[in-house]
Design a protein around this motif. Structure first.
Motif, mmCIF file in Angstrom:
data_model
loop_
_atom_site.group_PDB
_atom_site.id
_atom_site.type_symbol
_atom_site.label_atom_id
_atom_site.label_comp_id
_atom_site.label_asym_id
_atom_site.label_seq_id
_atom_site.Cartn_x
_atom_site.Cartn_y
_atom_site.Cartn_z
ATOM 1 N N LEU A 320 -9.707 -39.784 -12.597
ATOM 2 C CA LEU A 320 -10.361 -40.606 -11.487
ATOM 3 C C LEU A 320 -11.752 -40.242 -11.203
ATOM 4 C CD1 LEU A 320 -9.426 -42.557 -9.178
ATOM 5 C CD2 LEU A 320 -8.636 -40.597 -7.829
ATOM 6 N N ARG A 321 -11.894 -38.883 -11.417
ATOM 7 C CA ARG A 321 -13.590 -38.587 -11.083
ATOM 8 C C ARG A 321 -14.359 -39.308 -12.256
ATOM 9 N NH1 ARG A 321 -15.106 -33.824 -8.612
ATOM 10 N NH2 ARG A 321 -13.325 -32.906 -7.993
ATOM 11 N N ARG A 322 -13.786 -39.423 -13.442
ATOM 12 C CA ARG A 322 -14.357 -40.163 -14.594
ATOM 13 C C ARG A 322 -14.653 -41.470 -14.221
ATOM 14 N NH1 ARG A 322 -13.836 -43.027 -19.043
ATOM 15 N NH2 ARG A 322 -11.784 -43.625 -18.344
ATOM 16 N N GLN A 323 -13.653 -42.135 -13.786
ATOM 17 C CA GLN A 323 -13.695 -43.726 -13.298
ATOM 18 C C GLN A 323 -14.999 -43.914 -12.230
ATOM 19 O OE1 GLN A 323 -9.692 -45.202 -12.363
ATOM 20 N NE2 GLN A 323 -8.917 -44.686 -14.472
ATOM 21 N N PHE A 324 -14.677 -43.011 -11.291
ATOM 22 C CA PHE A 324 -15.898 -42.902 -10.395
ATOM 23 C C PHE A 324 -17.315 -42.789 -10.845
ATOM 24 C CE2 PHE A 324 -12.844 -41.499 -6.837
ATOM 25 C CZ PHE A 324 -13.249 -42.609 -5.910
ATOM 26 N N GLY A 325 -17.244 -42.069 -12.061
ATOM 27 C CA GLY A 325 -18.668 -42.038 -12.447
ATOM 28 C C GLY A 325 -19.211 -43.082 -13.359
ATOM 29 N N MET A 326 -18.242 -44.269 -13.543
ATOM 30 C CA MET A 326 -18.548 -45.412 -14.244
ATOM 31 C C MET A 326 -18.297 -46.566 -13.439
ATOM 32 S SD MET A 326 -16.462 -44.290 -17.758
ATOM 33 C CE MET A 326 -16.847 -45.956 -18.488
ATOM 34 N N VAL A 327 -18.643 -46.445 -12.144
ATOM 35 C CA VAL A 327 -18.112 -47.772 -11.093
ATOM 36 C C VAL A 327 -19.360 -48.758 -11.565
ATOM 37 C CG1 VAL A 327 -19.494 -46.909 -9.386
ATOM 38 C CG2 VAL A 327 -17.340 -48.106 -9.007
ATOM 39 N N SER A 328 -18.787 -49.974 -11.330
ATOM 40 C CA SER A 328 -19.778 -50.920 -11.477
ATOM 41 C C SER A 328 -19.583 -52.083 -10.638
ATOM 42 C CB SER A 328 -19.333 -51.665 -13.069
ATOM 43 O OG SER A 328 -18.132 -52.053 -13.081
#
Ligand SMILES: Cc1cc2nc3c(=O)[nH]c(=O)nc-3n(C[C@H](O)[C@H](O)[C@H](O)COP(=O)(O)O)c2cc1C
Length: 388
Positions: A320-328
């Protein structure tokens, strides 16, 4: 060591604006941070109270060339006043032209000048923290800014580091020279360029500068390693500085300004938001930043760097953290926010140092830069600047 500071009795810092004196009360200033302190971020910080919020650094040359990105970078947030802009220049004429443009076109109420950047691509050309070593050039740049700002009643301040390295400290002389030239205050990040962000900011050096500038009446603002309201008070108490400048401590934690206001007013209260509240701040940050860039894609890209800071210390699955870091997109962000499980603020970790911690290294300088501090260096590098 200066005598203990009594919370609630700290003198406001006066910024002499054309419209009259503005009291920065409590004397707490958001540090200029390239890529961070844009209008949306400043809005989030301003809403927490405290005093003055400086823009991202812009180069004087880009400003006078009216580059659209630079003109956007100095836009104030809604209702923002005083409008504070940090300029970077290595050329007295360019600095003069930029300050005159700001004055004529009423683009800001306060101008800060950056002499603290330690980034190699800047110091390699003699700019940033390397520049005050060339004392004549430093005085010419500061002098031209103060002179150009005077007819418009715009106060000018400087921000600097201790110097290039421990063998080439410049802050005492440069600060005195800036004070004599009429700056409103000197802010000191008490590390050398060689230290980058290593070790601790040398608060004793801030105290020495306070004493050194006392006869001039020009206040010193202390900067470096304030992570809590109590740290802010401690810096004032230990150094006698007139105010504090807050950088990394507020990354992902704009409410640090509320804690500082409370501490300075003698109120024992630390804001410890639950993740549900942090979630709302993240969403608001996203909305503001998308509006600011007028682009959902660009805004979300810019937001990514803030995600880890907001989530620091909370229990969040790594995917989930990783997905926050790639939010678009905003909808993607909202979907991710819904997946966060509410929990109390991780006080032990949330208050630890955050942001840049880069290790020290030898400062890259132009050939022969240290040979003659009186040489009037001729340098061209403003395009190379990337903050710091
Ligand atoms: C990401 C980042 C960008 C920065 N950009 C600038 C800048 O453009 N101008 C400047 O004078 N200082 C800049 N700085 C330095 C900060 O203003 C401040 O002096 C430094 O972070 C030390 O304060 P702190 O310990 O409170 O973070 C930057 C710092 C960081 C972390």
């Amino acid at each position: 060591m200066v005598s203990a500071t009594t919370p609630g009795s700290i003198t406001p810092l006066t910024l002499k604006l054309s419209s009259g004196d503005f009291q920065i009360s409590p004397p707490v200033v958001l540090a200029p941070m390239a890529g961070i302190t844009n209008a949306p971020f400043r809005t989030l910080c301003r809403e927490q109270g405290a005093g003055l919020f400086v823009s991202e650094m812009v180069t004087a040359r880009a400003l006078i060339e009216r580059r659209p990105e630079t003109l956007r970078m100095i836009l104030p947030g809604e209702g923002e006043w005083p409008r504070s802009v940090q300029l970077y220049s290595v050329n007295p004429d360019v600095m003069r032209a930029a300050v005159t443009m700001i004055g004529r076109e009423d683009l800001a109420d306060h101008i800060d000048m950056n002499f603290g950047c330690p980034v190699p691509k800047v110091t390699r050309k003699g700019g940033g923290a390397a520049l005050p070593y060339k004392r004549r050039l430093f005085s010419a740049i500061v002098g031209s800014a103060v002179e150009a700002a005077a007819p418009f009643g715009i106060p000018v301040t400087v921000k600097m580091r201790l110097g290039i390295d421990s063998d080439h400290e410049t802050y005492m002389e440069a600060a005195k020279s800036a004070a004599d030239l009429g700056v409103n205050w000197v802010a000191l990040h008490a590390r050398t360029a060689a230290q980058m962000y290593e070790g601790k900011s040398d608060w004793e050096a801030i105290a020495r500068l306070v004493d050194h500038l006392k006869p001039t009446g020009v206040p010193v603002l202390g900067n470096g390693d304030i992570w809590s309201g109590d740290d802010g008070l401690a810096m004032i108490s230990q150094t006698g500085c007139a105010g504090v400048v807050i950088g990394r401590g507020c990354l992902g934690r704009p409410w640090l300004f509320r804690d500082l206001v409370n501490a300075f007013n003698g109120v024992q209260s630390k804001h410890l938001p639950r993740l549900s509240e942090v979630r709302q701040v993240m969403n608001r940050h996203a909305e503001l930043i998308v509006e600011y860039f007028q682009s959902e894609e660009r805004g979300c890209r810019d937001l990514r760097k803030h995600m880890a800071w907001y989530l620091k210390g909370f229990r969040v699955p790594s995917e989930l953290r990783r997905q926050f870091g790639m939010v678009s997109s905003l909808s993607e962000l909202r979907n991710l926010l819904l997946q966060l499980t509410d929990q109390p603020y991780p006080e032990a970790i949330g208050g630890l140092p955050r942001g840049r911690t880069s290790h020290g290294r030898a400062v890259t300088l132009p050939d022969g830069w240290l040979n003659d501090p009186d040489e009037l260096a001729d340098i061209e590098l403003e395009d190379a600047f990337s903050g710091g």
